[in-house]
Scaffold this motif. Structure first.
Motif, PDB file in Angstrom:
ATOM      1  N   ARG A 156       0.844  -1.195   0.000  1.00  0.00           N
ATOM      2  CA  ARG A 156       0.000   0.000   0.000  1.00  0.00           C
ATOM      3  C   ARG A 156       0.880   1.246   0.000  1.00  0.00           C
ATOM      4  O   ARG A 156       0.937   2.008   0.955  1.00  0.00           O
ATOM      5  N   ASP A 180      -0.454   4.778   1.075  1.00  0.00           N
ATOM      6  CA  ASP A 180      -0.644   5.045   2.501  1.00  0.00           C
ATOM      7  C   ASP A 180       0.661   5.047   3.282  1.00  0.00           C
ATOM      8  O   ASP A 180       0.805   5.768   4.266  1.00  0.00           O
ATOM      9  N   ARG A 223      -1.455   9.400   5.418  1.00  0.00           N
ATOM     10  CA  ARG A 223      -2.780   9.856   5.819  1.00  0.00           C
ATOM     11  C   ARG A 223      -3.311   8.914   6.895  1.00  0.00           C
ATOM     12  O   ARG A 223      -2.885   7.759   6.975  1.00  0.00           O
ATOM     13  N   ASP A 224      -4.193   9.405   7.726  1.00  0.00           N
ATOM     14  CA  ASP A 224      -4.778   8.555   8.770  1.00  0.00           C
ATOM     15  C   ASP A 224      -5.387   7.315   8.119  1.00  0.00           C
ATOM     16  O   ASP A 224      -6.157   7.432   7.146  1.00  0.00           O
ATOM     17  N   CYS A 225      -5.045   6.141   8.640  1.00  0.00           N
ATOM     18  CA  CYS A 225      -5.545   4.919   8.019  1.00  0.00           C
ATOM     19  C   CYS A 225      -5.409   3.740   8.984  1.00  0.00           C
ATOM     20  O   CYS A 225      -4.834   3.864  10.071  1.00  0.00           O
ATOM     21  N   SER A 226      -5.937   2.596   8.553  1.00  0.00           N
ATOM     22  CA  SER A 226      -5.855   1.369   9.332  1.00  0.00           C
ATOM     23  C   SER A 226      -4.981   0.355   8.609  1.00  0.00           C
ATOM     24  O   SER A 226      -4.903   0.342   7.378  1.00  0.00           O
ATOM     25  N   GLU A 269      -1.360  10.230  10.197  1.00  0.00           N
ATOM     26  CA  GLU A 269      -0.482  10.860   9.224  1.00  0.00           C
ATOM     27  C   GLU A 269       0.809  11.320   9.906  1.00  0.00           C
ATOM     28  O   GLU A 269       0.788  11.945  10.958  1.00  0.00           O
ATOM     29  N   ARG A 320      -4.808   1.364  13.986  1.00  0.00           N
ATOM     30  CA  ARG A 320      -4.928   2.713  13.456  1.00  0.00           C
ATOM     31  C   ARG A 320      -3.581   3.436  13.518  1.00  0.00           C
ATOM     32  O   ARG A 320      -2.845   3.334  14.502  1.00  0.00           O
TER      33      ARG A 320
END
Length: 413
Positions: free
Chosen positions: A68, A71, A310-313, A321, A318
């Protein structure tokens, strides 16, 4: 031991024997993510006090983060835990610290040179060099395996591919050792600090590269130097800085990691005579799987960094950023959920979905196939010419959290 007692940011942790570090990572894998470790003065990462990193230690987490890239990005320092200027990152780690279209553009230029079909043509040369080095070591009867076999094989091959003349091999060896071994007191000798050590070694390589590029501009040849200066992507050629940074990556990563894989492989065979016997009985069948197992179990590159864009899982955890993630290949390659009896050296292990060359995605190791050919060639020759080779003295380990390697390994035949 609980996770609260573990501190991957402590420099003392990286001086522990393999078996103790292995046990620590096993504890971490047994606990839920995320796992955060503060940096600061306790470790050589160079992070400000209070800042740190999240450790990804499971095979699933390392693979997911690798695949990914939108991300989890590389541009803020793939090989450095602390944030560094973009120019510094790209100057010394090139593709490793690039993202997106720029990464694809630069990688595309040299991908063909490292394709299996292209490298297969080199296999005869690699076999010849491996045979020459082992023959010379056997004739000496004793010496330093790293200096005489493990280091010169990948060094000679990558220098030949790029166009660096034999007269400069020792120069490249010394400068690449200083860059990846910058935290080892031996390689830092005479330098006031780590940054200066890396910068001066890199500057020396850049001068060598500049001289080579100037030669190829008027005298093009069938090598990567000529490919890099002549290649065009969408009508654009690589800048001089891009050529230099890519050369540093090839010359440093292209010989250092395979050098350490060969060194570690010798130690594994010494410690596991039953597996050496399996290879002696049928190398044609198990030589390839043995090379993969050496890379899995020793993980010459211990970790690589990513930064959350970026904020993500990630697999239920969790991340925000700007968070730093360290992908611990060493731990992922010993994950009990993926590998049966993961601490065992098994030259017949197949399948072997290790992440020693990365875990797929755009940053998968460009030289993985080349490393496989070199590893297979050198151990074929060692077992053919020196099946009774023994260690002489205690191997000297490189002081590093990033590279799992040895500076010297004494041998006698």
């Amino acid at each position: 031991m609980s996770t609260q007692e573990i501190d991957l940011a402590a420099s003392a942790f990286w001086r522990l024997p393999d078996v103790e570090r292995d046990a620590v990572f096993a504890v971490l894998r047994s606990e839920p993510a995320p796992r955060y470790f503060a940096g600061g003065s306790k470790v050589e990462w160079g992070l400000p006090s209070g800042q740190g990193f999240h450790a990804l230690v499971s095979h699933a987490d390392v693979v997911e983060a690798t695949r990914r890239p939108e991300d989890f990005q590389s541009g803020q320092g793939a090989v450095s835990v602390m944030d560094l200027p973009v120019e510094f990152n790209e100057g010394f780690s090139s593709l490793l610290s690039m993202d997106g279209e720029r990464h694809r553009r630069v990688r595309r230029i040299v991908t063909r040179a490292f394709a299996p079909r292209t490298l297969a043509k080199l296999s005869g040369t690699i076999d010849k060099v491996a045979a020459e080095l082992v023959t010379a070591a056997v004739r000496r009867g004793e010496g330093d395996f790293v200096a005489e076999v493990a280091a010169p094989l990948p060094l000679r091959i990558i220098c030949s591919m790029t166009g660096v003349p034999p007269s400069e091999y020792e120069f490249v060896f010394s400068r690449s050792s200083r860059i990846l071994g910058a935290f080892d007191p031996e390689y830092a000798a005479g330098q006031p600090d780590v940054a200066t050590n890396i910068l001066t070694a890199g500057a020396d390589l850049i001068q060598l590269i500049d001289d080579l590029v100037k030669q190829r501009e008027t005298d093009p040849r069938d090598d990567l130097a000529t490919t890099l200066i002549q290649a065009e992507i969408d009508g654009e050629r690589l800048t001089r800085a891009e050529v230099a940074s890519f050369f540093i990556l090839l010359l440093v990563a292209g010989n250092e990691t395979t050098r350490h894989a060969i060194s570690n492989g010798l130690l594994l065979l010494q410690d596991n005579p039953d597996q050496r016997d399996v290879l002696l009985a049928d190398y044609d069948r198990y030589g390839g799987t043995a090379a993969e197992e050496i890379v899995r179990l020793t993980s010459p590159t211990v970790w690589m960094r990513r930064t959350v864009s970026r904020d993500c899982s990630l697999n239920g955890s969790r991340y925000a950023e700007g968070d730093r993630l360290l992908l611990f290949y060493w731990s992922a390659n010993r994950d009990e959920k993926v590998f049966a009896d993961p601490s065992r050296f098994d030259v017949t292990r197949d399948p072997n979905p290790h992440v020693g060359y990365g875990a797929g995605g755009p940053h998968h190791c460009l030289g993985a196939f080349l490393a496989r050919i070199e590893l297979t060639a050198v151990f074929r020759e060692l077992l053919r010419q020196a099946p009774g080779l023994q260690l002489a003295g205690e191997p000297e380990r490189l002081a590093s959290s990033f590279v799992n390697g040895y500076k010297r390994i004494g041998y006698r035949v």
